[in-house]
Design an enzyme around this catalytic site. Structure first.
Site, PDB file in Angstrom:
ATOM      1  N   LYS A  22     -12.319 119.563 110.275  1.00 28.82           N
ATOM      2  CA  LYS A  22     -12.749 119.189 108.913  1.00 28.82           C
ATOM      3  C   LYS A  22     -13.596 117.915 108.995  1.00 28.82           C
ATOM      4  CE  LYS A  22      -9.829 116.770 106.260  1.00 28.82           C
ATOM      5  NZ  LYS A  22     -10.359 115.468 105.815  1.00 28.82           N
ATOM      6  N   ASN A  23     -13.136 116.949 109.785  1.00 26.49           N
ATOM      7  CA  ASN A  23     -13.774 115.632 109.789  1.00 26.49           C
ATOM      8  C   ASN A  23     -15.037 115.556 110.619  1.00 26.49           C
ATOM      9  OD1 ASN A  23     -11.832 114.872 108.014  1.00 26.49           O
ATOM     10  ND2 ASN A  23     -10.664 113.628 109.457  1.00 26.49           N
ATOM     11  N   ARG A 111     -13.809 111.541  98.798  1.00 29.23           N
ATOM     12  CA  ARG A 111     -14.416 110.287  99.263  1.00 29.23           C
ATOM     13  C   ARG A 111     -15.455 110.558 100.345  1.00 29.23           C
ATOM     14  NH1 ARG A 111     -14.277 105.139 101.178  1.00 29.23           N
ATOM     15  NH2 ARG A 111     -14.671 105.096 103.399  1.00 29.23           N
ATOM     16  N   CYS A 135      -7.806 106.299  96.518  1.00 25.82           N
ATOM     17  CA  CYS A 135      -7.087 107.569  96.692  1.00 25.82           C
ATOM     18  C   CYS A 135      -5.646 107.210  97.088  1.00 25.82           C
ATOM     19  CB  CYS A 135      -7.751 108.443  97.744  1.00 25.82           C
ATOM     20  SG  CYS A 135      -7.585 107.800  99.381  1.00 25.82           S
ATOM     21  N   ARG A 140     -10.385 102.618  99.382  1.00 20.11           N
ATOM     22  CA  ARG A 140     -11.291 103.197 100.393  1.00 20.11           C
ATOM     23  C   ARG A 140     -12.687 102.606 100.166  1.00 20.11           C
ATOM     24  NH1 ARG A 140      -9.267 108.177 102.033  1.00 20.11           N
ATOM     25  NH2 ARG A 140     -10.756 108.148 103.744  1.00 20.11           N
ATOM     26  N   LEU A 144     -18.868  98.456 104.388  1.00 18.96           N
ATOM     27  CA  LEU A 144     -19.462  98.490 105.740  1.00 18.96           C
ATOM     28  C   LEU A 144     -20.640  99.475 105.788  1.00 18.96           C
ATOM     29  CD1 LEU A 144     -16.189  98.485 107.879  1.00 18.96           C
ATOM     30  CD2 LEU A 144     -17.678  96.538 107.346  1.00 18.96           C
ATOM     31  N   ASP A 330      -4.201 109.713 111.051  1.00 18.46           N
ATOM     32  CA  ASP A 330      -4.052 111.032 110.409  1.00 18.46           C
ATOM     33  C   ASP A 330      -2.885 111.837 110.966  1.00 18.46           C
ATOM     34  OD1 ASP A 330      -7.630 111.616 109.955  1.00 18.46           O
ATOM     35  OD2 ASP A 330      -6.195 110.322 108.950  1.00 18.46           O
ATOM     36  N   ARG A 422      -6.774 121.043 101.150  1.00 15.14           N
ATOM     37  CA  ARG A 422      -7.976 120.252 101.461  1.00 15.14           C
ATOM     38  C   ARG A 422      -8.267 120.253 102.956  1.00 15.14           C
ATOM     39  NH1 ARG A 422      -8.443 114.596  98.409  1.00 15.14           N
ATOM     40  NH2 ARG A 422     -10.340 114.747  99.635  1.00 15.14           N
TER      41      ARG A 422
HETATM   42  C1  EPZ Z   1     -12.307 109.025 108.335  1.00 12.12           C
HETATM   43  O1  EPZ Z   1     -12.345 108.409 107.062  1.00 12.12           O
HETATM   44  C2  EPZ Z   1     -11.497 110.290 108.155  1.00 12.12           C
HETATM   45  N1  EPZ Z   1     -12.119 111.146 107.139  1.00 12.12           N
HETATM   46  C3  EPZ Z   1     -10.073 109.946 107.698  1.00 12.12           C
HETATM   47  O2  EPZ Z   1      -9.335 111.177 107.662  1.00 12.12           O
HETATM   48  C4  EPZ Z   1      -9.449 109.030 108.753  1.00 12.12           C
HETATM   49  O3  EPZ Z   1      -8.150 108.664 108.325  1.00 12.12           O
HETATM   50  C5  EPZ Z   1     -10.322 107.778 108.911  1.00 12.12           C
HETATM   51  O4  EPZ Z   1     -11.662 108.174 109.302  1.00 12.12           O
HETATM   52  C6  EPZ Z   1      -9.787 106.840 109.983  1.00 12.12           C
HETATM   53  O5  EPZ Z   1      -9.717 107.509 111.204  1.00 12.12           O
HETATM   54  C7  EPZ Z   1     -13.211 111.859 107.458  1.00 12.12           C
HETATM   55  O6  EPZ Z   1     -13.710 111.787 108.568  1.00 12.12           O
HETATM   56  C8  EPZ Z   1     -13.772 112.758 106.398  1.00 12.12           C
HETATM   57  P1  EPZ Z   1     -12.948 104.623 107.983  1.00 12.12           P
HETATM   58  P2  EPZ Z   1     -13.344 107.154 106.802  1.00 12.12           P
HETATM   59  O7  EPZ Z   1     -14.227 104.250 107.346  1.00 12.12           O
HETATM   60  O8  EPZ Z   1     -14.524 107.230 107.674  1.00 12.12           O
HETATM   61  C9  EPZ Z   1     -11.847 100.413 106.176  1.00 12.12           C
HETATM   62  C10 EPZ Z   1      -7.954 112.831 106.712  1.00 12.12           C
HETATM   63  O9  EPZ Z   1      -6.747 112.819 106.451  1.00 12.12           O
HETATM   64  N2  EPZ Z   1     -13.218 100.436 105.675  1.00 12.12           N
HETATM   65  O10 EPZ Z   1     -12.922 104.871 109.457  1.00 12.12           O
HETATM   66  O11 EPZ Z   1     -13.550 107.070 105.342  1.00 12.12           O
HETATM   67  C11 EPZ Z   1     -10.965 101.492 105.538  1.00 12.12           C
HETATM   68  O12 EPZ Z   1     -10.403 101.041 104.329  1.00 12.12           O
HETATM   69  C12 EPZ Z   1      -8.818 111.621 106.374  1.00 12.12           C
HETATM   70  O13 EPZ Z   1      -8.564 113.783 107.265  1.00 12.12           O
HETATM   71  C13 EPZ Z   1     -13.731  99.293 105.058  1.00 12.12           C
HETATM   72  O14 EPZ Z   1     -13.054  98.280 104.940  1.00 12.12           O
HETATM   73  O15 EPZ Z   1     -12.418 105.948 107.273  1.00 12.12           O
HETATM   74  C14 EPZ Z   1      -9.925 101.713 106.618  1.00 12.12           C
HETATM   75  O16 EPZ Z   1      -8.936 100.717 106.523  1.00 12.12           O
HETATM   76  C15 EPZ Z   1      -8.031 110.538 105.639  1.00 12.12           C
HETATM   77  N3  EPZ Z   1     -15.004  99.318 104.588  1.00 12.12           N
HETATM   78  C16 EPZ Z   1     -10.694 101.524 107.923  1.00 12.12           C
HETATM   79  O17 EPZ Z   1     -11.866 100.764 107.576  1.00 12.12           O
HETATM   80  C17 EPZ Z   1     -15.810 100.421 104.713  1.00 12.12           C
HETATM   81  O18 EPZ Z   1     -16.977 100.383 104.270  1.00 12.12           O
HETATM   82  C18 EPZ Z   1     -11.139 102.828 108.570  1.00 12.12           C
HETATM   83  O19 EPZ Z   1     -11.826 103.563 107.590  1.00 12.12           O
HETATM   84  C19 EPZ Z   1     -15.268 101.570 105.344  1.00 12.12           C
HETATM   85  C20 EPZ Z   1     -13.981 101.550 105.830  1.00 12.12           C
END
Ligand code: EPZ
Length: 452
Positions: A22-23, A111, A135, A140, A144, A330, A422
């Site tokens: 999915k990701n 998201r 969420c 979220r 960045l 995850d 989902r």
């Molecule tokens: C991806 O989300 C995955 N989703 C998430 O899977 C996964 O949990 C996450 O990466 C972490 O591995 C998809 O790929 C569609 P991040 P993403 O940006 O990219 C913070 C699932 O269950 N952050 O890597 O949105 C954020 O709050 C989902 O399949 C900022 O602070 O996650 C988090 O603490 C849930 N500012 C950390 O970084 C930003 O601009 C990692 O988030 C972006 C993120």
């Protein structure tokens, strides 16, 4: 709303076909906006999040069709890449490049819609994006993403509930940028900047990039399209911008989180599952933790399967979630469910999403003994789980409750299972095929029974 009824306490035995990731699929679908001409994606799972992304891309001028699965060979595999057939390929053709708005009703459902920012700025030079909400697993932010895209020359302003992003007249400009955040790298933020840099003028060095396999898979299809990307999957990625990208054919990597979930299903039910289309190399830290818990994950190279079982029960193991290649957030909830059965106490610490513990109260309704303590949960283990009615709150918490229900004695009812839809393709069918007593019921049908 639908629910799942599970008759637990039965070992799961047999073969499971792991679906495409999915990701990886979600950002890869968005990246197709950047190609001149159609792209064909094999292995995209049939999920509600994928449907949401398809709807968003159609609103942005893409023709998207899902083809029927090719006829299965006598080995039960389709001929491309020898992969098991779960569904037909998706064709994505960005025929109309005039739309630039991602509306609130489309963005609020998912998201991951944010991953159209980079492709839209790179290809169309402009995007209107509804500010995403939070969420169940906590805030979220996308700061960045915005910071990285600004470094490439994009400008952003907020108007009403929309962020309006624009590329400079001459196009985005390559640069060196740091993308890490307080909680480590950003997966979709890395992919957004990667996509934008692929069509920028000059060279971009991303420092502090996310290393997840999904990032590498998106870079692979971009390179097939004509991009020049090196180092994807490592903390530093170098992108030499090119003038155009063309549509290609690509097969999405397997879903490592689904694989990790099914390994636990075997272990928690004292069964043995043979997983096809599973990548051990994407799960090194996960299998390391599982093996410390006495879960065996063996290779059957002859059949191309991972074989999962835990014949001697589960040992308690402390786990802390980390960015890849560490233990993934995850799988945190699912592993906690397994530790509820371990013969001793364990500590599960969440470093990516500190709020990601909505499954604790629901696991305790099933007879677990888990106490949240700051960024950790203390799992007392040794419990015998008993079936109960529990509520799904987010995708991975739902998977944890499903696993617990399969291990519990008696009947468990999982409400609000739209969360599961989902991210897990054909989950009931896959579980029923290996002995799971699980059925989907619709509350309206229940209401009729009660009313009758
Ligand atoms: C991806 O989300 C995955 N989703 C998430 O899977 C996964 O949990 C996450 O990466 C972490 O591995 C998809 O790929 C569609 P991040 P993403 O940006 O990219 C913070 C699932 O269950 N952050 O890597 O949105 C954020 O709050 C989902 O399949 C900022 O602070 O996650 C988090 O603490 C849930 N500012 C950390 O970084 C930003 O601009 C990692 O988030 C972006 C993120």
């Amino acid at each position: 709303m639908d629910s799942l009824l599970i008759q637990g306490g039965r070992p799961l035995n047999g073969r499971v076909d792991i679906s495409g990731s999915k990701n990886a699929s979600l950002p890869m679908l968005a990246a197709c906006l950047m190609a001149d001409g159609p792209t064909r994606l094999h292995g995209v799972p049939r999920l509600s999040d994928i449907a949401s992304m398809i709807e968003l891309l159609r609103s942005l001028g893409c023709d998207i069709t899902r083809n029927d699965p090719p006829s299965l060979g006598d080995t039960g595999k389709i001929d491309f890449a020898g992969r098991p057939a779960l569904d037909g390929p998706l064709d994505i053709d960005p025929v109309d490049e005039s739309p630039d708005t991602c509306t609130y009703d489309l963005v609020k459902t998912m998201r991951a819609s944010v991953c159209v920012l980079g492709p839209m700025l790179a290809k169309r030079g402009r995007v209107r994006f509804s500010v995403p909400g939070g969420c169940a697993i906590g805030d979220r932010p996308i700061d960045l993403h915005i910071r990285g895209l600004k470094k490439l020359g994009a400008t952003f302003r907020q108007d009403g509930g929309y962020i309006i992003g624009e590329a400079p007249d001459g196009g985005l400009r390559g640069t060196t940028l740091y993308l890490g955040g307080a909680r480590g790298p950003t997966v979709l933020g890395t992919i957004n900047v990667l996509c934008a840099a692929a069509l920028a003028n000059g060279t971009t060095h991303i420092v502090g990039a996310a290393c997840e396999p999904e990032v590498a898979d998106v870079a692979q299809i971009l390179n097939k399209m004509g991009a020049q990307i090196r180092g994807a999957g490592s903390p530093e990625i170098v992108i030499q911008g090119v003038d155009r990208l063309v549509g290609v054919t690509h097969t999405v990597i397997p879903d490592r989180i689904e694989t990790g979930t099914f390994v636990l299903a075997a272990a928690m039910t004292q069964g043995e599952l043979r997983l096809r289309n599973a990548r051990r190399d994407h799960l090194i830290a996960v299998i390391d933790a599982y093996e410390q818990a006495d879960i065996c994950v063996e290779d059957d190279d002859e059949n191309g399967e991972l074989v999962a079982h835990a014949p001697d029960g589960l040992k308690p193991v402390d786990v802390t979630t980390q960015p890849y290649p560490g233990f993934p957030t995850d799988l945190q909830a699912q592993f906690m469910a397994a530790m509820c059965l371990a013969d001793g106490g364990s500590i599960i610490t969440e470093r990516i999403y500190p709020e990601r513990f909505t499954h604790v109260a629901e696991l305790n309704r099933l007879g677990a003994n888990v106490v949240k303590e700051g960024p950790s949960a203390i799992v007392r283990g040794g419990g015998k789980l008993q079936g109960a009615t529990v509520m799904c709150t987010d995708l991975r918490a739902s998977a944890a409750l499903l696993l617990a229900g399969l291990a519990a004695s008696g009947e468990t009812r999982l409400d609000r299972i739209y969360h599961i839809d989902r991210g897990y393709e054909k989950l009931e069918e896959k579980l029923q095929a290996v002995g799971g007593r699980i059925e989907r019921v619709n509350d309206k049908a229940d209401a009729q029974i009660i009313a009758a």
